[in-house]
Scaffold this motif. Structure first.
Motif, PDB file in Angstrom:
ATOM      1  N   GLY A  84     106.706 -19.271  76.755  1.00  0.00           N
ATOM      2  CA  GLY A  84     105.673 -18.287  76.479  1.00  0.00           C
ATOM      3  C   GLY A  84     104.275 -18.865  76.628  1.00  0.00           C
ATOM      4  N   GLY A  85     103.288 -18.047  76.252  1.00  0.00           N
ATOM      5  CA  GLY A  85     101.889 -18.448  76.366  1.00  0.00           C
ATOM      6  C   GLY A  85     101.044 -17.484  77.167  1.00  0.00           C
ATOM      7  N   GLY A  86     101.523 -16.251  77.298  1.00  0.00           N
ATOM      8  CA  GLY A  86     100.727 -15.228  77.965  1.00  0.00           C
ATOM      9  C   GLY A  86     100.486 -15.463  79.440  1.00  0.00           C
ATOM     10  N   TRP A  87     101.346 -16.245  80.086  1.00  0.00           N
ATOM     11  CA  TRP A  87     101.211 -16.657  81.487  1.00  0.00           C
ATOM     12  C   TRP A  87      99.981 -17.535  81.716  1.00  0.00           C
ATOM     13  CZ3 TRP A  87     101.290 -11.395  80.206  1.00  0.00           C
ATOM     14  CH2 TRP A  87     102.514 -10.745  80.355  1.00  0.00           C
ATOM     15  N   VAL A  88      99.280 -17.901  80.620  1.00  0.00           N
ATOM     16  CA  VAL A  88      98.010 -18.627  80.698  1.00  0.00           C
ATOM     17  C   VAL A  88      98.101 -19.982  79.990  1.00  0.00           C
ATOM     18  CG1 VAL A  88      95.548 -18.555  80.076  1.00  0.00           C
ATOM     19  CG2 VAL A  88      96.723 -16.454  80.793  1.00  0.00           C
ATOM     20  N   LEU A 117     100.309 -21.309  86.126  1.00  0.00           N
ATOM     21  CA  LEU A 117      99.649 -20.451  85.152  1.00  0.00           C
ATOM     22  C   LEU A 117      98.461 -19.706  85.742  1.00  0.00           C
ATOM     23  CD1 LEU A 117      99.617 -22.876  82.084  1.00  0.00           C
ATOM     24  CD2 LEU A 117     101.288 -21.083  82.594  1.00  0.00           C
ATOM     25  N   ALA A 118      98.159 -18.572  85.118  1.00  0.00           N
ATOM     26  CA  ALA A 118      96.944 -17.816  85.395  1.00  0.00           C
ATOM     27  C   ALA A 118      95.823 -18.370  84.508  1.00  0.00           C
ATOM     28  CB  ALA A 118      97.191 -16.346  85.089  1.00  0.00           C
ATOM     29  N   PRO A 119      94.566 -18.134  84.841  1.00  0.00           N
ATOM     30  CA  PRO A 119      94.080 -17.315  85.949  1.00  0.00           C
ATOM     31  C   PRO A 119      94.002 -18.030  87.295  1.00  0.00           C
ATOM     32  CG  PRO A 119      92.237 -18.091  84.663  1.00  0.00           C
ATOM     33  CD  PRO A 119      93.470 -18.574  83.954  1.00  0.00           C
ATOM     34  N   GLU A 120      94.319 -19.336  87.323  1.00  0.00           N
ATOM     35  CA  GLU A 120      94.270 -20.044  88.606  1.00  0.00           C
ATOM     36  C   GLU A 120      95.285 -19.461  89.586  1.00  0.00           C
ATOM     37  OE1 GLU A 120      93.581 -23.235  85.373  1.00  0.00           O
ATOM     38  OE2 GLU A 120      94.733 -21.395  85.639  1.00  0.00           O
ATOM     39  N   HIS A 121      96.418 -19.034  89.048  1.00  0.00           N
ATOM     40  CA  HIS A 121      97.500 -18.480  89.876  1.00  0.00           C
ATOM     41  C   HIS A 121      97.848 -17.098  89.331  1.00  0.00           C
ATOM     42  CE1 HIS A 121      98.056 -22.376  91.807  1.00  0.00           C
ATOM     43  NE2 HIS A 121      97.956 -22.910  90.605  1.00  0.00           N
ATOM     44  N   LYS A 122      97.344 -16.084  89.984  1.00  0.00           N
ATOM     45  CA  LYS A 122      97.496 -14.708  89.518  1.00  0.00           C
ATOM     46  C   LYS A 122      98.907 -14.178  89.789  1.00  0.00           C
ATOM     47  CE  LYS A 122      93.174 -13.406  88.234  1.00  0.00           C
ATOM     48  NZ  LYS A 122      92.841 -12.716  86.985  1.00  0.00           N
ATOM     49  N   PHE A 123      99.238 -13.086  89.097  1.00  0.00           N
ATOM     50  CA  PHE A 123     100.446 -12.315  89.387  1.00  0.00           C
ATOM     51  C   PHE A 123     100.505 -11.997  90.878  1.00  0.00           C
ATOM     52  CE2 PHE A 123     102.170  -8.029  90.074  1.00  0.00           C
ATOM     53  CZ  PHE A 123     103.428  -8.131  89.488  1.00  0.00           C
ATOM     54  N   ASP A 210      93.956 -10.541  72.132  1.00  0.00           N
ATOM     55  CA  ASP A 210      94.615 -11.650  72.830  1.00  0.00           C
ATOM     56  C   ASP A 210      95.422 -11.123  74.009  1.00  0.00           C
ATOM     57  OD1 ASP A 210      93.649 -13.443  70.931  1.00  0.00           O
ATOM     58  OD2 ASP A 210      95.528 -13.495  69.791  1.00  0.00           O
ATOM     59  N   MET A 211      96.205 -10.059  73.756  1.00  0.00           N
ATOM     60  CA  MET A 211      97.057  -9.510  74.814  1.00  0.00           C
ATOM     61  C   MET A 211      96.225  -8.949  75.964  1.00  0.00           C
ATOM     62  SD  MET A 211     100.205 -10.115  74.366  1.00  0.00           S
ATOM     63  CE  MET A 211     100.637  -9.109  75.806  1.00  0.00           C
ATOM     64  N   GLU A 212      95.110  -8.332  75.638  1.00  0.00           N
ATOM     65  CA  GLU A 212      94.221  -7.828  76.699  1.00  0.00           C
ATOM     66  C   GLU A 212      93.672  -8.979  77.528  1.00  0.00           C
ATOM     67  OE1 GLU A 212      91.449  -5.686  74.320  1.00  0.00           O
ATOM     68  OE2 GLU A 212      92.641  -3.823  74.331  1.00  0.00           O
ATOM     69  N   TRP A 213      93.335 -10.081  76.865  1.00  0.00           N
ATOM     70  CA  TRP A 213      92.827 -11.261  77.574  1.00  0.00           C
ATOM     71  C   TRP A 213      93.908 -11.865  78.466  1.00  0.00           C
ATOM     72  CZ3 TRP A 213      93.786 -16.719  76.704  1.00  0.00           C
ATOM     73  CH2 TRP A 213      92.914 -17.566  77.417  1.00  0.00           C
ATOM     74  N   PHE A 214      95.115 -12.039  77.924  1.00  0.00           N
ATOM     75  CA  PHE A 214      96.218 -12.548  78.740  1.00  0.00           C
ATOM     76  C   PHE A 214      96.432 -11.659  79.964  1.00  0.00           C
ATOM     77  CE2 PHE A 214      98.157 -14.404  74.661  1.00  0.00           C
ATOM     78  CZ  PHE A 214      97.726 -15.689  74.955  1.00  0.00           C
ATOM     79  N   ARG A 215      96.455 -10.365  79.739  1.00  0.00           N
ATOM     80  CA  ARG A 215      96.677  -9.416  80.832  1.00  0.00           C
ATOM     81  C   ARG A 215      95.592  -9.532  81.893  1.00  0.00           C
ATOM     82  NH1 ARG A 215      96.467  -3.193  79.193  1.00  0.00           N
ATOM     83  NH2 ARG A 215      94.262  -3.732  78.995  1.00  0.00           N
ATOM     84  N   ASP A 216      94.340  -9.622  81.464  1.00  0.00           N
ATOM     85  CA  ASP A 216      93.235  -9.718  82.421  1.00  0.00           C
ATOM     86  C   ASP A 216      93.283 -11.023  83.207  1.00  0.00           C
ATOM     87  OD1 ASP A 216      92.391  -7.267  81.526  1.00  0.00           O
ATOM     88  OD2 ASP A 216      90.771  -8.045  80.267  1.00  0.00           O
ATOM     89  N   CYS A 217      93.713 -12.113  82.535  1.00  0.00           N
ATOM     90  CA  CYS A 217      93.851 -13.394  83.234  1.00  0.00           C
ATOM     91  C   CYS A 217      94.964 -13.341  84.269  1.00  0.00           C
ATOM     92  CB  CYS A 217      94.140 -14.511  82.236  1.00  0.00           C
ATOM     93  SG  CYS A 217      92.746 -15.032  81.222  1.00  0.00           S
ATOM     94  N   TYR A 218      96.057 -12.674  83.915  1.00  0.00           N
ATOM     95  CA  TYR A 218      97.287 -12.713  84.713  1.00  0.00           C
ATOM     96  C   TYR A 218      97.252 -11.790  85.918  1.00  0.00           C
ATOM     97  CZ  TYR A 218     102.400 -12.448  85.542  1.00  0.00           C
ATOM     98  OH  TYR A 218     103.654 -12.470  86.087  1.00  0.00           O
ATOM     99  N   LEU A 219      96.816 -10.562  85.728  1.00  0.00           N
ATOM    100  CA  LEU A 219      96.939  -9.556  86.776  1.00  0.00           C
ATOM    101  C   LEU A 219      95.778  -9.606  87.772  1.00  0.00           C
ATOM    102  CD1 LEU A 219      98.202  -6.505  84.700  1.00  0.00           C
ATOM    103  CD2 LEU A 219      99.540  -8.288  85.853  1.00  0.00           C
TER     104      LEU A 219
END
Length: 308
Positions: A84-88, A117-123, A210-219
């Protein structure tokens, strides 16, 4: 609802320590803090037979797999584990103690996947890395006394998300075969609209912000929210997916989307074992040094792996 006393003390300790909210931290600081927090609460490391590492090629580079073999006689079930870790946040060192404990307690090979990991490596980089690891395991794990007919995908939070996505992806791509799936408090719907997301939006370790931040970093863009590779609850077909163990925590904003995913699998005829751990917080399974319930959840995992 009654918060477990140890969970309450954990939250009080975090509050007393102060500090900035996760979205306000520099990325390197957030990653360092998460790693130190997981290592500090992992508990004593379990004895296992051996740990081996393997780098495998992926598009644009390579990723690390950490292969943990228990003290037992093979061939073993094989758990491909996505942390885990929010993909970040997170890496194999942060989760090393948990994975060793799982290998020992469940008498199975655990393959930890250090996806990018994101945000360096996006979805969908994490998805493709997760799939590359799964394909490698299906091809080579017999060399480590792993049973290719008993490959299980497992993960917590964002790793639970990747595990769920893998079960759908292998159906689309014609393999490899996954025998079972184990999802600890998985992220399944990045719309973030569930009742528990709003009810437990702040004050319970993982927050809605936190979840909004993870989502914004990832997608890559808001359009990805509706992609089933990001939000597996939004898939059109759940039939013929592998049997599932889904574990959630009562005081976790992700509780309801984990339960919703269990429900849609059941409705599609997939065998599902679902448990919500009362009084627990998000990440409790990774904190073996804090919560007895973490060991209970891993024992539940052990039974599920070896039944049927």
């Amino acid at each position: 609802m009654t918060l477990d006393p140890k969970a309450k003390a954990f939250l009080e300790q975090i509050e007393q320590a102060g500090g900035e909210p996760l979205p306000n931290l520099p990325l390197a600081v957030a990653r360092k803090g998460a790693r130190e927090g997981f290592i500090a609460t992992a508990g004593e490391s379990a004895w296992i037979k051996k740990v081996e590492e393997q780098r495998i090629p992926v598009e644009g580079g390579d990723i690390l797999l950490r292969i943990m073999t228990p003290i037992a006689e093979g061939p073993f079930p094989v758990m491909v584990y996505y942390h885990g870790g929010g993909w970040v946040l997170g890496d194999l060192d942060a989760f090393d103690g948990q994975l060793r404990y799982m290998a020992a307690a469940c008498k199975c090979i655990v393959v930890g996947v250090d996806y990018r990991l994101a945000p360096e490596h996006k979805f969908p980089t994490a998805v493709e890395d997760a799939y590359a690891a799964l394909r490698w395991v299906a091809e080579y794990i017999h060399l480590y006394q792993g049973d290719v007919n008993r490959i299980i995908v497992a993960g917590d939070s964002a790793g639970g998300n990747l595990s769920a996505v893998m079960t759908q992806l292998v159906r689309e791509r014609g393999g490899p075969t996954i025998a079972k799936q184990i999802l600890f408090y998985p992220t399944t719907d990045l719309r973030l609209l569930s009742h528990s997301m709003k009810e437990l939006a702040s004050g319970y370790f993982l927050s809605e912000s936190d979840m909004e931040w993870f989502r914004d970093c990832y997608l890559r863009s808001p359009k990805d929210i509706l992609n089933a590779w990001a939000s597996p609850l939004l898939a059109l077909d759940f039939q013929d997916l592998p049997p599932a163990l889904i574990i959630t925590a009562e005081y976790d904003p992700l509780r309801d989307e984990g339960k919703a995913y269990a429900d849609v699998l059941k409705q599609a005829g997939v065998p599902v074992q679902y448990t919500c751990y009362k009084g627990m917080l998000h990440t409790f399974v990774t904190r073996l040094g804090l919560f007895d319930q973490a060991k209970e959840a891993i024992q539940e995992m052990n039974v599920f792996i070896h039944q049927g």
